[in-house]
Motif scaffolding. Structure first.
Motif, mmCIF file in Angstrom:
data_model
loop_
_atom_site.group_PDB
_atom_site.id
_atom_site.type_symbol
_atom_site.label_atom_id
_atom_site.label_comp_id
_atom_site.label_asym_id
_atom_site.label_seq_id
_atom_site.Cartn_x
_atom_site.Cartn_y
_atom_site.Cartn_z
ATOM 1 N N MET A 79 5.509 -7.147 -5.196
ATOM 2 C CA MET A 79 6.686 -6.888 -4.379
ATOM 3 C C MET A 79 7.874 -7.798 -4.657
ATOM 4 S SD MET A 79 4.809 -6.314 -0.732
ATOM 5 C CE MET A 79 6.123 -5.378 0.014
ATOM 6 N N ARG A 100 7.828 3.096 7.109
ATOM 7 C CA ARG A 100 8.227 3.232 5.716
ATOM 8 C C ARG A 100 9.562 2.530 5.546
ATOM 9 N NH1 ARG A 100 8.766 8.571 4.997
ATOM 10 N NH2 ARG A 100 6.574 8.775 4.507
ATOM 11 N N SER A 156 12.537 2.347 -4.289
ATOM 12 C CA SER A 156 11.183 1.904 -3.958
ATOM 13 C C SER A 156 10.897 2.186 -2.486
ATOM 14 C CB SER A 156 11.016 0.402 -4.197
ATOM 15 O OG SER A 156 11.071 0.099 -5.562
ATOM 16 N N VAL A 160 7.980 1.229 0.557
ATOM 17 C CA VAL A 160 6.811 0.480 1.004
ATOM 18 C C VAL A 160 6.396 1.097 2.332
ATOM 19 C CG1 VAL A 160 5.902 -1.765 1.725
ATOM 20 C CG2 VAL A 160 7.574 -1.638 -0.139
ATOM 21 N N TYR A 191 -1.144 -1.238 3.094
ATOM 22 C CA TYR A 191 0.223 -0.932 2.665
ATOM 23 C C TYR A 191 0.138 -0.237 1.311
ATOM 24 C CZ TYR A 191 -0.186 -4.749 -0.643
ATOM 25 O OH TYR A 191 -0.594 -5.547 -1.669
ATOM 26 N N ILE A 251 2.881 0.739 -2.155
ATOM 27 C CA ILE A 251 4.184 0.539 -2.773
ATOM 28 C C ILE A 251 4.395 1.630 -3.812
ATOM 29 C CG2 ILE A 251 5.637 -1.017 -4.125
ATOM 30 C CD1 ILE A 251 3.749 -3.304 -3.141
ATOM 31 N N ARG A 284 7.054 2.245 -6.549
ATOM 32 C CA ARG A 284 8.162 1.560 -7.203
ATOM 33 C C ARG A 284 9.269 2.542 -7.569
ATOM 34 N NH1 ARG A 284 7.709 -3.795 -10.425
ATOM 35 N NH2 ARG A 284 9.867 -4.044 -11.008
#
Length: 75
Positions: A30, A50, A57, A59, A68, A70, A72
């Motif tokens: 991150m 969110r 990106s 998350v 969580y 991610i 990208r």
């Protein structure tokens, strides 16, 4: 964080090292986001959010399951 690490035994040391490694891996995933703007932060469910950043990106954080993900963005 919420934890203090006290090292009295070899097992204590190993737990501390493993916790530090886990944190470092999350940071590596991150850290690029520190250069992006947070475009939105929305609630998508009960204790689920969110966050969308300026590079696209996303998350997603689920506080219920303590997970969580991610996705990208373009950079």
């Amino acid at each position: 964080g919420d934890l203090d690490y006290k090292v009295d035994t070899k097992d204590d040391m190993e737990r501390g090292v493993q916790a530090a490694l886990k944190t470092a891996k999350i940071y590596e995933q991150m850290n690029y986001l520190q250069y992006e703007f947070m475009e939105s932060h929305e609630k998508i469910g009960d204790n689920c959010y969110r966050i969308v950043y300026s590079d696209g990106s996303e998350v997603t954080v689920d506080y219920n399951n303590k997970t969580y993900s991610i996705n990208r963005g373009k950079n």
